[in-house]
Motif scaffolding. Structure first.
Motif, mmCIF file in Angstrom:
data_model
loop_
_atom_site.group_PDB
_atom_site.id
_atom_site.type_symbol
_atom_site.label_atom_id
_atom_site.label_comp_id
_atom_site.label_asym_id
_atom_site.label_seq_id
_atom_site.Cartn_x
_atom_site.Cartn_y
_atom_site.Cartn_z
ATOM 1 N N GLU A 4 0.673 -1.219 -0.094
ATOM 2 C CA GLU A 4 -0.058 -0.025 -0.214
ATOM 3 C C GLU A 4 0.756 1.250 -0.079
ATOM 4 O OE1 GLU A 4 -2.041 -0.493 3.723
ATOM 5 O OE2 GLU A 4 -3.703 -1.601 2.927
ATOM 6 N N ALA A 5 0.393 2.386 -0.460
ATOM 7 C CA ALA A 5 1.075 3.634 -0.723
ATOM 8 C C ALA A 5 1.164 4.170 0.539
ATOM 9 C CB ALA A 5 0.280 4.531 -1.412
ATOM 10 N N GLY A 6 2.228 4.765 1.055
ATOM 11 C CA GLY A 6 2.688 5.310 2.285
ATOM 12 C C GLY A 6 3.456 4.418 3.386
ATOM 13 N N LYS A 7 3.816 3.089 2.796
ATOM 14 C CA LYS A 7 4.450 2.487 3.526
ATOM 15 C C LYS A 7 5.834 2.001 3.171
ATOM 16 C CE LYS A 7 0.754 0.569 5.559
ATOM 17 N NZ LYS A 7 0.540 0.801 6.975
ATOM 18 N N ILE A 8 6.621 1.793 3.944
ATOM 19 C CA ILE A 8 8.301 1.399 3.679
ATOM 20 C C ILE A 8 8.377 -0.155 3.994
ATOM 21 C CG2 ILE A 8 10.527 1.774 4.430
ATOM 22 C CD1 ILE A 8 9.860 4.619 5.408
ATOM 23 N N ARG A 23 15.911 -4.357 -1.931
ATOM 24 C CA ARG A 23 15.895 -2.883 -1.489
ATOM 25 C C ARG A 23 14.978 -2.648 -0.654
ATOM 26 N NH1 ARG A 23 17.244 -0.432 -6.456
ATOM 27 N NH2 ARG A 23 17.971 -1.839 -8.001
ATOM 28 N N ASN A 24 15.243 -1.294 -0.006
ATOM 29 C CA ASN A 24 14.023 -0.978 0.890
ATOM 30 C C ASN A 24 13.398 0.140 0.101
ATOM 31 O OD1 ASN A 24 14.420 -2.416 3.675
ATOM 32 N ND2 ASN A 24 16.213 -1.513 3.711
ATOM 33 N N ILE A 25 12.284 0.178 0.190
ATOM 34 C CA ILE A 25 11.377 1.296 -0.659
ATOM 35 C C ILE A 25 10.420 1.644 0.168
ATOM 36 C CG2 ILE A 25 12.274 0.046 -2.988
ATOM 37 C CD1 ILE A 25 9.223 -0.975 -2.864
ATOM 38 N N GLU A 26 10.067 3.200 -0.206
ATOM 39 C CA GLU A 26 8.930 3.997 0.251
ATOM 40 C C GLU A 26 7.904 4.135 -0.840
ATOM 41 O OE1 GLU A 26 7.387 7.992 2.246
ATOM 42 O OE2 GLU A 26 9.680 7.952 1.185
ATOM 43 N N VAL A 27 6.697 3.222 -0.801
ATOM 44 C CA VAL A 27 5.782 3.060 -1.566
ATOM 45 C C VAL A 27 4.816 4.542 -2.022
ATOM 46 C CG1 VAL A 27 3.537 1.919 -2.555
ATOM 47 C CG2 VAL A 27 5.546 0.486 -1.372
ATOM 48 N N HIS A 28 4.836 4.984 -2.924
ATOM 49 C CA HIS A 28 3.989 6.078 -3.091
ATOM 50 C C HIS A 28 2.538 5.732 -3.992
ATOM 51 C CE1 HIS A 28 7.301 8.635 -2.112
ATOM 52 N NE2 HIS A 28 8.301 8.212 -3.049
ATOM 53 N N GLY A 29 2.455 4.575 -4.628
ATOM 54 C CA GLY A 29 1.445 4.216 -5.541
ATOM 55 C C GLY A 29 1.485 3.221 -5.960
ATOM 56 N N VAL A 30 0.361 2.412 -6.145
ATOM 57 C CA VAL A 30 0.190 0.975 -6.805
ATOM 58 C C VAL A 30 -0.887 0.997 -7.761
ATOM 59 C CG1 VAL A 30 -0.212 -1.354 -6.283
ATOM 60 C CG2 VAL A 30 0.989 -0.021 -4.681
ATOM 61 N N ARG A 31 -0.755 0.813 -9.133
ATOM 62 C CA ARG A 31 -1.847 0.792 -9.833
ATOM 63 C C ARG A 31 -1.380 -0.006 -11.287
ATOM 64 N NH1 ARG A 31 -3.822 6.368 -12.698
ATOM 65 N NH2 ARG A 31 -2.146 5.806 -14.385
ATOM 66 N N ASP A 32 -2.295 -0.613 -11.800
ATOM 67 C CA ASP A 32 -2.196 -1.802 -12.727
ATOM 68 C C ASP A 32 -0.771 -2.424 -12.831
ATOM 69 O OD1 ASP A 32 -4.579 -0.526 -13.629
ATOM 70 O OD2 ASP A 32 -3.508 1.136 -14.672
ATOM 71 N N GLY A 33 -0.546 -2.860 -11.619
ATOM 72 C CA GLY A 33 0.743 -3.878 -11.367
ATOM 73 C C GLY A 33 1.953 -3.151 -11.434
ATOM 74 N N LEU A 34 1.859 -1.936 -11.400
ATOM 75 C CA LEU A 34 3.106 -1.040 -11.214
ATOM 76 C C LEU A 34 3.132 -0.454 -9.772
ATOM 77 C CD1 LEU A 34 5.545 -0.618 -13.263
ATOM 78 C CD2 LEU A 34 4.231 1.573 -13.749
ATOM 79 N N ILE A 35 4.247 -0.483 -9.419
ATOM 80 C CA ILE A 35 4.462 0.195 -7.864
ATOM 81 C C ILE A 35 5.472 1.319 -8.056
ATOM 82 C CG2 ILE A 35 5.350 -0.063 -5.636
ATOM 83 C CD1 ILE A 35 4.676 -3.166 -6.006
ATOM 84 N N ARG A 36 5.148 2.442 -7.872
ATOM 85 C CA ARG A 36 5.948 3.693 -7.749
ATOM 86 C C ARG A 36 6.185 4.026 -6.493
ATOM 87 N NH1 ARG A 36 6.309 5.371 -12.976
ATOM 88 N NH2 ARG A 36 4.637 5.090 -14.147
ATOM 89 N N ALA A 37 7.697 4.186 -6.202
ATOM 90 C CA ALA A 37 8.421 4.199 -4.918
ATOM 91 C C ALA A 37 9.621 5.027 -4.981
ATOM 92 C CB ALA A 37 8.606 2.767 -4.667
ATOM 93 N N THR A 38 10.147 5.336 -3.859
ATOM 94 C CA THR A 38 11.478 5.782 -3.851
ATOM 95 C C THR A 38 12.254 4.792 -3.073
ATOM 96 O OG1 THR A 38 10.584 8.139 -3.410
ATOM 97 C CG2 THR A 38 12.851 7.544 -2.655
ATOM 98 N N ASP A 39 13.490 4.614 -3.829
ATOM 99 C CA ASP A 39 14.680 3.644 -3.061
ATOM 100 C C ASP A 39 15.362 4.364 -2.150
ATOM 101 O OD1 ASP A 39 17.071 2.275 -2.665
ATOM 102 O OD2 ASP A 39 16.896 1.331 -4.727
ATOM 103 N N ILE A 40 15.164 3.712 -0.808
ATOM 104 C CA ILE A 40 15.686 4.415 0.218
ATOM 105 C C ILE A 40 17.165 4.577 -0.011
ATOM 106 C CG2 ILE A 40 15.815 4.353 2.835
ATOM 107 C CD1 ILE A 40 13.047 4.923 2.072
ATOM 108 N N GLY A 41 17.733 3.354 -0.322
ATOM 109 C CA GLY A 41 19.115 3.497 -0.437
ATOM 110 C C GLY A 41 19.769 4.397 -1.148
ATOM 111 N N ARG A 46 11.677 5.193 -8.469
ATOM 112 C CA ARG A 46 11.629 3.932 -9.077
ATOM 113 C C ARG A 46 10.273 3.462 -9.393
ATOM 114 N NH1 ARG A 46 16.176 0.508 -8.844
ATOM 115 N NH2 ARG A 46 14.519 -0.275 -10.671
ATOM 116 N N ALA A 47 9.878 2.674 -10.418
ATOM 117 C CA ALA A 47 8.900 2.115 -10.604
ATOM 118 C C ALA A 47 9.265 0.303 -10.661
ATOM 119 C CB ALA A 47 8.216 2.368 -11.935
ATOM 120 N N PHE A 48 8.441 -0.472 -9.973
ATOM 121 C CA PHE A 48 8.622 -1.926 -9.971
ATOM 122 C C PHE A 48 7.296 -2.480 -10.580
ATOM 123 C CE2 PHE A 48 11.131 0.117 -6.507
ATOM 124 C CZ PHE A 48 12.427 -0.517 -6.646
#
Length: 66
Positions: A4-8, A23-41, A46-48
């Motif tokens: 979910e968005a808002g989670k690390i 990786r450790n990521i901060e999730v900004h959004g999840v839609r259509d199988g794509l996760i938009r996030a910031t790579d903490i390291g 990034r998009a996963f």
């Protein structure tokens, strides 16, 4: 649990070249199988692809977003 968005979270990810990374990521959004996030390291956006995440879990205490 679902991602979910808002989670690390910590992920184990298979990239497009076949390399497995952790990786450790901060999730900004999840839609259509794509996760938009910031790579903490690296601090980079990034998009996963959800289908390439082999495993994930909430991060342990002490890991924070910059």
């Amino acid at each position: 649990m679902k991602i979910e968005a808002g989670k690390i979270i910590e992920i184990v990810y298979l990239d497009r070249s076949g390399k497995i990374t952790q990786r450790n990521i901060e999730v900004h959004g999840v839609r259509d199988g794509l996760i938009r996030a910031t790579d903490i390291g690296s601090g980079a956006p990034r998009a996963f692809r959800e289908s390439n995440i082999l495993a994930w879990q909430p991060t342990k205490k002490g890991v924070t977003a910059s």
